[in-house]
Design an enzyme around this catalytic site. Sequence first.
Site, PDB file in Angstrom:
ATOM      1  CB  SER A   1       5.182   5.234   4.198  1.00 24.81           C
ATOM      2  OG  SER A   1       5.486   6.309   5.065  1.00 24.81           O
TER       3      SER A   1
ATOM      4  CG  ASN B   1      -1.819   1.164   1.337  1.00 22.75           C
ATOM      5  OD1 ASN B   1      -2.428   1.541   0.333  1.00 22.75           O
ATOM      6  ND2 ASN B   1      -1.939   1.770   2.506  1.00 22.75           N
TER       7      ASN B   1
ATOM      8  CG  ASP C   1      -2.652   3.156   7.292  1.00 19.73           C
ATOM      9  OD1 ASP C   1      -2.659   2.568   6.199  1.00 19.73           O
ATOM     10  OD2 ASP C   1      -3.481   4.038   7.600  1.00 19.73           O
TER      11      ASP C   1
ATOM     12  CG  HIS D   1      -0.531   5.969   4.982  1.00 20.98           C
ATOM     13  ND1 HIS D   1      -1.902   5.907   5.099  1.00 20.98           N
ATOM     14  CD2 HIS D   1      -0.105   6.816   5.950  1.00 20.98           C
ATOM     15  CE1 HIS D   1      -2.284   6.679   6.103  1.00 20.98           C
ATOM     16  NE2 HIS D   1      -1.218   7.243   6.644  1.00 20.98           N
TER      17      HIS D   1
HETATM   18  C1  GRF Z   1      -2.877   8.574  -2.662  1.00 23.29           C
HETATM   19  O1  GRF Z   1      -2.695   9.842  -2.121  1.00 23.29           O
HETATM   20  C2  GRF Z   1      -2.423   7.520  -1.709  1.00 23.29           C
HETATM   21  O2  GRF Z   1      -1.468   7.967  -0.790  1.00 23.29           O
HETATM   22  C3  GRF Z   1      -3.658   7.127  -0.972  1.00 23.29           C
HETATM   23  O3  GRF Z   1      -4.696   7.290  -1.900  1.00 23.29           O
HETATM   24  C4  GRF Z   1      -4.340   8.242  -2.871  1.00 23.29           C
HETATM   25  C5  GRF Z   1      -4.596   7.658  -4.211  1.00 23.29           C
HETATM   26  O4  GRF Z   1      -4.418   8.581  -5.251  1.00 23.29           O
HETATM   27  N1  GRF Z   1      -3.520   5.787  -0.465  1.00 23.29           N
HETATM   28  P1  GRF Z   1      -4.504   8.108  -6.760  1.00 23.29           P
HETATM   29  O5  GRF Z   1      -5.865   7.473  -6.943  1.00 23.29           O
HETATM   30  O6  GRF Z   1      -3.390   7.136  -7.008  1.00 23.29           O
HETATM   31  O7  GRF Z   1      -4.368   9.349  -7.581  1.00 23.29           O
END
Ligand code: GRF
Length: 224
Positions: free
Chosen positions: A141, A112, A150, A114
Amino acid sequence: MQPRTPLPVVVLISGNGSNLQALIDAQQAGKLPTDIRAVISNRADAYGLVRAEAAGIETAVLSHREFSDREQYDRQLITLIDRYQPGLVILAGFMRILSDHFVKHYLGRLINIHPSLLPAFRGLNTHERALASGVQRHGCSVHYVTPELDAGPVIVQASIPIVKGDTPATLAARVQIQEHRIYPLAAKWIAEGRVQMRDDGVYKDGVRQDFPPVLEPGQTLEGF
Ligand code: GRF
């Protein structure tokens, strides 16, 4: 040396898919030895589905609205994902809490991204919380997913300074630029077999990482 077979990947999204795009771009540029076999969304209106189709990648929608409980949804999602036999499942803005059953099924092959410098600011509204707390640095991260939200071991981070006049929106925009650098990087390390999750954390090139590498803005990815 024989070229390695590309690592089969499934990407899960719920929205814009800019991180998905960064992965697609890196793969298409020959910089990421993956084979993104499918992009799956829980929302039919996720723009990331358009991005996937434009890249010729199979898409599927599994709406959570049709399921009364999380377990059932996650079991169906596992069935769908496993048709593609992924060696890695990438969460790229997939806005759902995952059941323990799901996480355990993919343990060690589920990552993931984050938007904070974990372990700071787990959960939602990270940019607002970073600003309110007065910290001077923020970032993002990439981590392996474990049952606690997380809290899985971190593979790589990128850090940015918080500057005077920053708002949640300006911070989010600068953090996203960094997300698009470190997500393909982490996926590359995994696809190349350089990074693994073991019981006691993340190993890179056979060595346990006590602390994840932290990229700074402007720092080149060469040598990482
Ligand atoms: C990102 O900011 C990521 O950190 C979070 O969700 C958002 C996804 O953005 N987990 P995108 O759909 O990849 O533009």
